[in-house]
Design a protein around this motif. Structure first.
Motif, PDB file in Angstrom:
ATOM      1  N   SER A   1       5.346 -46.219 -45.702  1.00  0.00           N
ATOM      2  CA  SER A   1       5.933 -44.871 -45.695  1.00  0.00           C
ATOM      3  C   SER A   1       4.936 -43.796 -45.286  1.00  0.00           C
TER       4      SER A   1
ATOM      5  N   THR B   1      16.219 -38.255 -39.793  1.00  0.00           N
ATOM      6  CA  THR B   1      15.403 -39.001 -40.755  1.00  0.00           C
ATOM      7  C   THR B   1      14.214 -39.722 -40.125  1.00  0.00           C
ATOM      8  N   THR B   2      14.035 -39.576 -38.817  1.00  0.00           N
ATOM      9  CA  THR B   2      12.902 -40.257 -38.179  1.00  0.00           C
ATOM     10  C   THR B   2      12.103 -39.255 -37.349  1.00  0.00           C
ATOM     11  N   SER B   3      10.835 -39.575 -37.134  1.00  0.00           N
ATOM     12  CA  SER B   3      10.003 -38.637 -36.379  1.00  0.00           C
ATOM     13  C   SER B   3       8.848 -39.364 -35.713  1.00  0.00           C
ATOM     14  N   ASN B   4       8.221 -38.673 -34.772  1.00  0.00           N
ATOM     15  CA  ASN B   4       6.959 -39.138 -34.202  1.00  0.00           C
ATOM     16  C   ASN B   4       5.845 -38.254 -34.735  1.00  0.00           C
TER      17      ASN B   4
ATOM     18  N   LEU C   1       8.271 -45.708 -42.226  1.00  0.00           N
ATOM     19  CA  LEU C   1       9.410 -45.056 -42.870  1.00  0.00           C
ATOM     20  C   LEU C   1       9.065 -43.600 -43.151  1.00  0.00           C
ATOM     21  N   ARG C   2       9.845 -42.682 -42.597  1.00  0.00           N
ATOM     22  CA  ARG C   2       9.595 -41.273 -42.904  1.00  0.00           C
ATOM     23  C   ARG C   2      10.270 -40.935 -44.229  1.00  0.00           C
TER      24      ARG C   2
END
Ligand code: ZN
Length: 556
Positions: free
Chosen positions: A340, A400-403, A513-514
């Motif tokens: 995470s 819910t996701t990012s770089n 996991l963000r």
């Protein structure tokens, strides 16, 4: 008078193109002014209390001049040296681009305390668009070394206009123009480039500096950046804790405190969702280990192998659990934490492109990492590489996701015969370096430990980062045991703590996991209402318990 100092042999490089301007116009119709400190700023008469405050040109070939040119020369070559052919050579910029001049701001207060700060003048936007450090000028210099037109420079001054950066891929373009750079760096002919945009910045009504003042580091960030710091571990980190003589469990640190000059930690053991062991006070750092110090153990209940914490139907399996469910719960929780990440303390003042946010820190796997500090990087072979983080940037790719991108300088740990002074490194790394050189008798042997810059302003992703960098003196003693450690020191061997640590995700199959924050990362593995202390920055004012009542299990 400056004393003669041994000079480090450096290969000279130069950039032929320049946009430097000796004058600039403050307002349309006014006479041009010299592009340097004002006449008032150059007056060096002391005040009544004896303090002085003025600007003067930096002495050519003096320490400050050499320091700027050495850093710039080294970074320039390495930035274009994609094959790493020049990694063991020290370079120096033979001179600044035409019409750029280095000045220093000399300040001596009434007590005699003195500081001098270097500023490079010459940017065509004028006096207020001076560069404050070699790192700040480097991006402009790298642009000058390419054939890219004006408007394609990504430096703080050119790209910072109007408070926006121009994300047009120039960072990549710089790297791809190696042939052009080589031509320009080798030719001695001048190709003085006339500034195409002569409209003075004041006329455009754009302030190039005032809107970008950084908020500065938080109190905890500053505390964690101190050399010889009191704490090895940080609130919110996942650690191993000593349960009994030979058994270790997994826990997270909720808060920390200094008592009698020693660190104490309040640790919350991880568990399955239906029972949570009480928190413990640990006042011996030897009773704790970083999560990355040891590998992930196997589960007692092998049928759950391959499941994530939330995939397990705990209510059902707990009834006839064939092993210790608290231990298995803690292992599965630790795996989730390891994969995470969550970002904290958004830095509103940092320059960011549209759709991007900058943060002061990140919880990455088990650890808490701040901007401004080194992290261990994955490398091919045995190279010890760190990235000193300047920026942590997040770009959302879905709700819910990012770089996440780390921007900073990549340094490699090397042995050299001639050390370079004034390395632009965090104080903790300098402290560690001095300790190593002292223990290993570097001065006597003529072999010094040093960090050599490999890539300035590099960009790295989550997967490139192995974890926090630790001082060998602090952590290796714990990892190897005091006896072994002292024995090796006596033989002049310091070793490296990083070689005794795993990398984040080494044994984890799931992707990154963000998470919203640290508490949601721990989820049901900690008691409801569990909170991670923000330490000195905590407005809630959490109080470290003094002791545990053995009868009631309640902390006071
Ligand atoms: Zn620029």
């Amino acid at each position: 008078m400056a004393t003669a100092k041994p000079r480090i042999p450096c290969k000279p490089v130069m950039v032929a193109r320049s946009d430097g301007a000796t004058t600039f116009t403050v307002r349309n119709g006014q006479a041009p002014e010299p592009n340097e400190p004002t006449r008032e700023q150059k007056i060096n008469t002391p005040s009544a209390d004896g303090s002085v405050d003025y600007y003067r040109p930096v002495q050519p070939d003096g320490d400050k001049d050499l320091d700027w040119r050495r850093k710039l020369g080294q970074w320039l070559v390495l930035a274009f040296d994609s094959k790493n052919e020049h990694k063991d050579t020290q370079f120096i910029l033979s001179r600044f681009p035409e019409n750029y001049t280095l000045w220093e701001h000399v300040r001596v207060d009434a007590t005699g305390a003195r500081r001098t700060d270097g500023y490079l003048y010459g940017h065509p936007d004028g006096r207020s668009s001076r560069f404050r450090s070699p790192a700040e000028f480097f991006e402009h210099l790298a642009w000058l070394a390419t054939p890219l037109p004006k408007g394609r420079c990504i430096c703080k001054i050119c790209a910072g206009k109007g408070g926006e950066t121009q994300d047009d891929g120039t960072g990549v373009a710089v790297k791809e123009t190696k042939p052009a750079h080589q031509n320009q760096a080798q030719t001695q002919t001048q190709t003085q480039m006339k500034p195409t945009n002569t409209m003075p910045s004041a006329a455009r009504g754009v302030s190039t500096t005032s809107t970008r003042a950084p908020t500065g580091p938080s109190l905890e960030q500053r505390l964690d950046s101190e050399p010889n710091g009191k704490y090895l571990y940080r609130p919110g980190e996942l650690v191993w804790y000593n349960k009994t003589k030979d058994t270790w469990g997994l826990a997270v640190i909720s808060m920390r405190q200094i008592k009698d000059d020693s660190p104490r930690y309040l640790v919350q053991p991880l568990s399955h969702p239906f029972s949570h062991p009480p928190a413990h006070i640990k006042d011996q750092e030897n009773d704790l280990r970083p999560w990355l110090a040891w590998s992930v153990p196997t589960l007692g209940y092998s049928k759950l192998q391959g499941c994530t914490y939330d995939q397990v139907n705990w209510e059902e399996v707990i009834v006839n659990y064939p092993a210790d469910p608290v231990v298995d719960g803690s292992i599965l929780a630790a795996k989730v934490i390891d994969s995470s990440y969550s970002l904290f303390e958004q830095d509103e003042n940092a320059l960011a492109n549209q759709g991007e946010r900058c943060y002061k820190g990140i919880y990455l796997g088990a650890e808490k990492i701040w901007v401004g500090e080194p992290v261990r990087l994955r490398s091919l072979g045995d190279d010890i590489l760190v990235l000193v983080i300047k920026k942590i940037i997040e770009r959302m790719t879905s709700p819910t996701t990012s770089n996440v991108t780390f921007v900073g300088d990549v340094w490699k740990f090397v042995k050299v015969h001639t050390p370079i002074k004034d390395l632009d490194l965090p104080a903790r790394m300098i402290h560690d370096l001095n300790w190593r050189n002292r223990v290993e008798g570097a001065a006597q042997k003529g072999i010094w430990n040093e960090w050599r810059i490999m890539e300035p302003n590099a960009r790295r992703t989550l997967g490139d980062v192995k974890g926090r960098w630790y001082e060998t003196q602090a952590l290796l003693r714990v990892l190897r045991g005091p006896a072994t450690f002292e024995n090796e020191l006596a033989r002049g061997i310091t070793g490296d703590a990083g070689l005794w640590m795993n990398g984040r995700g080494d044994f984890n199959e799931t992707g990154d996991l963000r998470q919203q924050d640290r508490e949601s990362t721990f989820g049901r593995a900690v008691p409801a209402g569990f909170r991670v202390s923000r330490g000195l920055d905590d407005s809630a004012g959490d109080r470290f318990p003094d002791y545990l009542d053995q009868n009631t299990g309640i902390y006071h």
